[in-house]
Scaffold this motif. Structure first.
Motif, PDB file in Angstrom:
ATOM      1  N   VAL A   1       0.929  -1.043   0.003  1.00  0.00           N
ATOM      2  CA  VAL A   1       0.125   0.089   0.120  1.00  0.00           C
ATOM      3  C   VAL A   1       0.938   1.278  -0.062  1.00  0.00           C
ATOM      4  O   VAL A   1       0.537   2.137  -0.533  1.00  0.00           O
ATOM      5  N   VAL A   2       1.956   1.297   0.937  1.00  0.00           N
ATOM      6  CA  VAL A   2       3.030   2.571   0.728  1.00  0.00           C
ATOM      7  C   VAL A   2       3.329   2.459  -0.604  1.00  0.00           C
ATOM      8  O   VAL A   2       3.500   3.737  -0.911  1.00  0.00           O
ATOM      9  N   ALA A   3       4.051   1.754  -1.141  1.00  0.00           N
ATOM     10  CA  ALA A   3       4.435   1.541  -2.372  1.00  0.00           C
ATOM     11  C   ALA A   3       3.466   2.160  -3.429  1.00  0.00           C
ATOM     12  O   ALA A   3       4.118   2.923  -4.149  1.00  0.00           O
ATOM     13  N   GLY A   4       2.291   1.719  -3.451  1.00  0.00           N
ATOM     14  CA  GLY A   4       1.254   2.117  -4.255  1.00  0.00           C
ATOM     15  C   GLY A   4       1.042   3.773  -4.211  1.00  0.00           C
ATOM     16  O   GLY A   4       1.046   4.395  -5.196  1.00  0.00           O
ATOM     17  N   GLY A   5       1.041   4.129  -3.019  1.00  0.00           N
ATOM     18  CA  GLY A   5       0.958   5.658  -2.884  1.00  0.00           C
ATOM     19  C   GLY A   5       1.920   6.426  -3.297  1.00  0.00           C
ATOM     20  O   GLY A   5       1.834   7.340  -3.928  1.00  0.00           O
ATOM     21  N   MET A   6       3.101   5.926  -3.225  1.00  0.00           N
ATOM     22  CA  MET A   6       4.322   6.655  -3.742  1.00  0.00           C
ATOM     23  C   MET A   6       4.565   6.595  -5.193  1.00  0.00           C
ATOM     24  O   MET A   6       4.830   7.664  -5.769  1.00  0.00           O
ATOM     25  N   LEU A   7       4.131   5.458  -5.808  1.00  0.00           N
ATOM     26  CA  LEU A   7       4.018   5.318  -7.135  1.00  0.00           C
ATOM     27  C   LEU A   7       3.101   6.104  -7.793  1.00  0.00           C
ATOM     28  O   LEU A   7       3.190   6.865  -8.988  1.00  0.00           O
ATOM     29  N   ALA A   8       1.954   6.406  -7.169  1.00  0.00           N
ATOM     30  CA  ALA A   8       0.842   7.551  -7.498  1.00  0.00           C
ATOM     31  C   ALA A   8       1.574   8.858  -7.515  1.00  0.00           C
ATOM     32  O   ALA A   8       1.288   9.712  -8.473  1.00  0.00           O
ATOM     33  N   ALA A   9       2.328   9.168  -6.416  1.00  0.00           N
ATOM     34  CA  ALA A   9       3.072  10.436  -6.497  1.00  0.00           C
ATOM     35  C   ALA A   9       3.970  10.505  -7.547  1.00  0.00           C
ATOM     36  O   ALA A   9       3.918  11.885  -8.305  1.00  0.00           O
ATOM     37  N   ALA A  10       4.642   9.612  -7.919  1.00  0.00           N
ATOM     38  CA  ALA A  10       5.656   9.618  -9.058  1.00  0.00           C
ATOM     39  C   ALA A  10       4.822   9.817 -10.296  1.00  0.00           C
ATOM     40  O   ALA A  10       5.175  10.483 -11.297  1.00  0.00           O
ATOM     41  N   GLY A  11       3.648   9.063 -10.574  1.00  0.00           N
ATOM     42  CA  GLY A  11       2.822   8.988 -11.923  1.00  0.00           C
ATOM     43  C   GLY A  11       2.354  10.299 -11.900  1.00  0.00           C
ATOM     44  O   GLY A  11       2.359  11.020 -13.116  1.00  0.00           O
ATOM     45  N   VAL A  12       2.037  11.253 -11.024  1.00  0.00           N
ATOM     46  CA  VAL A  12       1.640  12.706 -11.075  1.00  0.00           C
ATOM     47  C   VAL A  12       2.599  13.611 -11.406  1.00  0.00           C
ATOM     48  O   VAL A  12       2.480  14.425 -12.327  1.00  0.00           O
ATOM     49  N   ASN A  13       3.888  13.387 -10.736  1.00  0.00           N
ATOM     50  CA  ASN A  13       4.927  14.323 -10.990  1.00  0.00           C
ATOM     51  C   ASN A  13       5.629  14.173 -12.326  1.00  0.00           C
ATOM     52  O   ASN A  13       6.140  14.871 -13.247  1.00  0.00           O
ATOM     53  N   SER A  14       5.390  12.814 -13.156  1.00  0.00           N
ATOM     54  CA  SER A  14       5.997  12.326 -14.439  1.00  0.00           C
ATOM     55  C   SER A  14       4.852  12.512 -15.377  1.00  0.00           C
ATOM     56  O   SER A  14       5.306  12.405 -16.498  1.00  0.00           O
ATOM     57  N   GLY A  15       3.618  13.223 -15.042  1.00  0.00           N
ATOM     58  CA  GLY A  15       2.696  13.330 -16.234  1.00  0.00           C
ATOM     59  C   GLY A  15       2.029  11.897 -16.504  1.00  0.00           C
ATOM     60  O   GLY A  15       1.249  11.856 -17.416  1.00  0.00           O
ATOM     61  N   THR A  16       2.312  10.875 -15.965  1.00  0.00           N
ATOM     62  CA  THR A  16       1.551   9.579 -16.191  1.00  0.00           C
ATOM     63  C   THR A  16       0.251   9.505 -15.752  1.00  0.00           C
ATOM     64  O   THR A  16      -0.740   8.923 -16.431  1.00  0.00           O
ATOM     65  N   LEU A  17       0.147  10.227 -14.786  1.00  0.00           N
ATOM     66  CA  LEU A  17      -1.279  10.254 -14.050  1.00  0.00           C
ATOM     67  C   LEU A  17      -1.946  11.674 -13.921  1.00  0.00           C
ATOM     68  O   LEU A  17      -1.070  12.582 -14.044  1.00  0.00           O
ATOM     69  N   PRO A  18      -3.188  11.811 -13.770  1.00  0.00           N
ATOM     70  CA  PRO A  18      -3.815  13.452 -13.732  1.00  0.00           C
ATOM     71  C   PRO A  18      -2.992  14.165 -12.803  1.00  0.00           C
ATOM     72  O   PRO A  18      -2.846  13.704 -11.486  1.00  0.00           O
ATOM     73  N   ALA A  19      -2.861  15.357 -13.020  1.00  0.00           N
ATOM     74  CA  ALA A  19      -2.066  16.134 -12.011  1.00  0.00           C
ATOM     75  C   ALA A  19      -2.862  16.590 -10.830  1.00  0.00           C
ATOM     76  O   ALA A  19      -2.163  17.107  -9.886  1.00  0.00           O
ATOM     77  N   GLN A  20      -4.205  16.752 -11.051  1.00  0.00           N
ATOM     78  CA  GLN A  20      -5.118  17.240  -9.785  1.00  0.00           C
ATOM     79  C   GLN A  20      -5.653  16.032  -9.073  1.00  0.00           C
ATOM     80  O   GLN A  20      -6.639  15.831  -8.361  1.00  0.00           O
ATOM     81  N   LEU A  21      -4.880  14.757  -9.129  1.00  0.00           N
ATOM     82  CA  LEU A  21      -5.200  13.693  -8.265  1.00  0.00           C
ATOM     83  C   LEU A  21      -5.451  14.022  -6.852  1.00  0.00           C
ATOM     84  O   LEU A  21      -4.388  14.441  -6.211  1.00  0.00           O
ATOM     85  N   HIS A  22      -6.539  13.730  -6.259  1.00  0.00           N
ATOM     86  CA  HIS A  22      -6.587  13.816  -4.788  1.00  0.00           C
ATOM     87  C   HIS A  22      -6.037  12.573  -4.176  1.00  0.00           C
ATOM     88  O   HIS A  22      -5.972  11.625  -4.603  1.00  0.00           O
ATOM     89  N   SER A  23      -5.228  13.015  -3.016  1.00  0.00           N
ATOM     90  CA  SER A  23      -4.587  11.887  -2.244  1.00  0.00           C
ATOM     91  C   SER A  23      -5.384  10.914  -1.658  1.00  0.00           C
ATOM     92  O   SER A  23      -4.737   9.685  -1.623  1.00  0.00           O
ATOM     93  N   ASN A  24      -6.361  11.012  -1.199  1.00  0.00           N
ATOM     94  CA  ASN A  24      -7.386   9.990  -1.044  1.00  0.00           C
ATOM     95  C   ASN A  24      -7.640   8.892  -2.078  1.00  0.00           C
ATOM     96  O   ASN A  24      -7.806   7.830  -1.820  1.00  0.00           O
ATOM     97  N   ASP A  25      -7.510   9.412  -3.266  1.00  0.00           N
ATOM     98  CA  ASP A  25      -7.768   8.424  -4.383  1.00  0.00           C
ATOM     99  C   ASP A  25      -6.755   8.239  -5.146  1.00  0.00           C
ATOM    100  O   ASP A  25      -6.660   7.431  -6.248  1.00  0.00           O
ATOM    101  N   ALA A  26      -5.479   8.714  -4.636  1.00  0.00           N
ATOM    102  CA  ALA A  26      -4.343   8.224  -5.270  1.00  0.00           C
ATOM    103  C   ALA A  26      -3.912   6.919  -5.889  1.00  0.00           C
ATOM    104  O   ALA A  26      -3.725   6.502  -7.164  1.00  0.00           O
ATOM    105  N   LEU A  27      -4.102   5.896  -4.905  1.00  0.00           N
ATOM    106  CA  LEU A  27      -3.875   4.481  -5.076  1.00  0.00           C
ATOM    107  C   LEU A  27      -4.651   3.886  -5.975  1.00  0.00           C
ATOM    108  O   LEU A  27      -4.488   3.092  -6.811  1.00  0.00           O
ATOM    109  N   LEU A  28      -6.024   4.233  -5.570  1.00  0.00           N
ATOM    110  CA  LEU A  28      -6.992   3.697  -6.423  1.00  0.00           C
ATOM    111  C   LEU A  28      -7.010   3.957  -8.177  1.00  0.00           C
ATOM    112  O   LEU A  28      -7.015   3.117  -8.777  1.00  0.00           O
ATOM    113  N   THR A  29      -7.009   5.396  -8.291  1.00  0.00           N
ATOM    114  CA  THR A  29      -6.853   5.913  -9.771  1.00  0.00           C
ATOM    115  C   THR A  29      -5.687   5.113 -10.353  1.00  0.00           C
ATOM    116  O   THR A  29      -5.765   4.928 -11.512  1.00  0.00           O
TER     117      THR A  29
END
Length: 497
Positions: free
Chosen positions: A276-304
């Protein structure tokens, strides 16, 4: 509105899962002859099924969303500074509590207070247990799931999907909960274990993640305020008086099987925490790298992040695992709360002998009521961690000291001590939260309130999450003062202390 990354295969997987859960509950419907079978499975649960129901129930959406939210914002501190400290309380509970509780053959946590301090203490414990067991966290998470993935209102999603868990719990009691938890346990663990490596590959591997996450995310204690980290970890104390946890011990075939079930669950929780911790950090990396939406809410990070990464079929399987995580918590705590109303509140106050059939019927009504109250509470707080801390603080500050005095203190312990401990703990929780809400300022990053003030030339901050640092000591002081008055309680039906 359909999610653009889900196919008909994913929806078919989700539909099959929901129908399967209802099928299990309906199958058990006619196989629950007594209240003891309904609530504690006839005290016959063995280690394998205890592992499944413990691992599934206690790692619900508060961990999946709450811990990933923390790792998204702060990095690996969510694992080293929060999760692992909390697991220490589980280990202590397995070693120190399982034999004592199972040997006494209690049916519920408030019954311990009733037996040692009298009827009033048992009733107060029933209310505390009921409040803690309201399935607000899981219903909040289900709502977020529906809003993020399926695109419809969170409250409607929680109502519909949470209703499935409510229905099979009403039909089958703890056996239905345990068997569905076993299925949910497999879905929960396997799908996350598949999803995380795929998500990392999509972002570009470890080096890409390391360069994309914010500075400090790989620091063991990160940049999270130390006192906030300790406050989050301190909420783990609540496992020592968790009503659902006690129910599993009471339901075990023996103290040995209860202890082994908890120790084996610890290994699973350790691995699940890291995923779970790894998933949250991967989501943060995805947002910063442009792989994931920039306005991703932290509650929804792993799920999205995971839904975006997984192919058709696997995304549906993962979402079924998320549903499993939520439902395993909803069913377990709704059952406990229902029993609090029937067994711990109605039974001792009734002027007639309450039959098994009456207890089962009243417990079912209590399950419906507790589910409804949990649904209403779910949307009082903005973030999962804030809601979790509040419920854990309220329970721990009222019953931990009296319960532990029962289990570990052989000296004098009077009814007045229990009542004053409970009262001081409860009043201090209400006073603390009211004060912080009134004087504090909202913090959007952590979804909390912070009261900042100056004293003797220095600047101080008190966070809403710090409540337990004040309320638990006051509860202990109340117990010590109250213990100066009166004598040990003598149960009238037993004639001895």
């Amino acid at each position: 509105m359909d999610h653009p990354y889900l196919s008909w295969i994913d929806y078919a997987v989700l539909g099959a899962y929901l129908l399967g859960m209802l099928g299990v509950g309906y199958y058990i419907l006619r196989k629950v002859p007594s209240f003891e079978e309904f609530l504690v499975a006839g005290r016959s649960m063995t280690t394998p099924i205890l592992v499944c129901t413990l691992a599934s129930t206690y790692y619900g959406l508060d961990v999946l969303f709450g811990t990933s939210e923390m790792s998204f914002n702060n990095g690996v501190v969510a694992f080293f500074g929060y999760s692992q400290l909390s697991l220490g309380f589980y280990f202590f509970a397995a070693i120190a509590l399982s034999e004592r509780l199972r040997a006494a053959k209690f049916t519920s946590l408030p019954e311990i207070l009733e037996r040692h301090y009298g009827l009033t203490a048992g009733i107060l414990g029933g209310f505390a247990s009921l409040f803690y067991s309201l399935p607000a966290l899981a219903l909040f998470g289900l709502g977020r799931l529906c809003e993020v993935v399926f695109g419809f209102d969170a409250r409607l999603g929680a109502l519909l999907l949470g209703g499935v868990a409510l229905l099979y719990t009403l039909w089958g009691g703890l056996w239905a909960v345990a068997i569905t938890d076993t299925i949910q346990f497999v879905l929960m663990c396997v799908t996350l274990a598949i999803a995380i490596p795929i998500l990392m590959a999509n972002i570009g591997g470890f080096d890409a993640v390391a360069s994309a996450v914010p500075v400090g995310h790989f620091a063991i204690f990160g940049d999270m305020p130390v006192w906030l980290m300790l406050a989050y970890a301190a909420t783990g104390i609540s496992i020592l008086v968790d009503p659902g946890f006690y129910q599993r011990i009471f339901a075990a075939k023996s103290a040995r099987q209860a202890r082994n079930g908890m120790l084996l669950s610890l290994l699973i929780w350790f691995a699940y925490d890291w995923l779970v911790v790894a998933g949250g950090m991967l989501a943060a990396a995805g947002v910063n790298s442009g792989t994931l939406p920039a306005q991703l809410h932290s509650n929804d990070a792993l799920l999205t992040a995971v839904v975006y990464a997984l192919p058709a079929g696997l995304a549906g399987l993962f979402l079924a695992g998320v549903l499993a995580t939520a439902m395993s918590t909803i069913d377990s705590y709704s059952l406990v709360a229902g029993a609090n109303l029937s067994y711990d509140l109605y039974r001792p106050l009734a002027r007639h002998r309450v039959t098994d059939r009456e207890l089962v019927r009243l417990t079912k009504w209590g399950i419906v009521l507790s589910w409804t109250l949990g649904y209403l509470l779910a949307y009082v707080f903005d973030k999962l961690m804030a809601l979790w801390v509040f419920q854990a603080t309220a329970l721990t500050s009222t019953v931990l000291v009296p319960i532990f005095a029962c289990l570990f203190w052989k000296g004098k312990k009077t009814p007045t001590a229990c009542l004053l401990s409970f009262a001081l703990g409860l009043v201090s929780v209400i006073a603390f939260y009211s004060t912080i809400k009134f004087f504090g300022e909202p913090n959007s990053l952590y979804g909390t309130y912070i009261w900042s003030f100056s004293l003797w030339g220095s600047r101080y901050e008190i966070w809403q999450e710090y409540a337990l640092f004040f309320t638990l000591p006051l509860s202990a002081i109340g117990f010590l003062i109250g213990n100066c008055f009166g004598n040990n309680y003598v149960p009238p039906e037993r004639g001895a202390a």
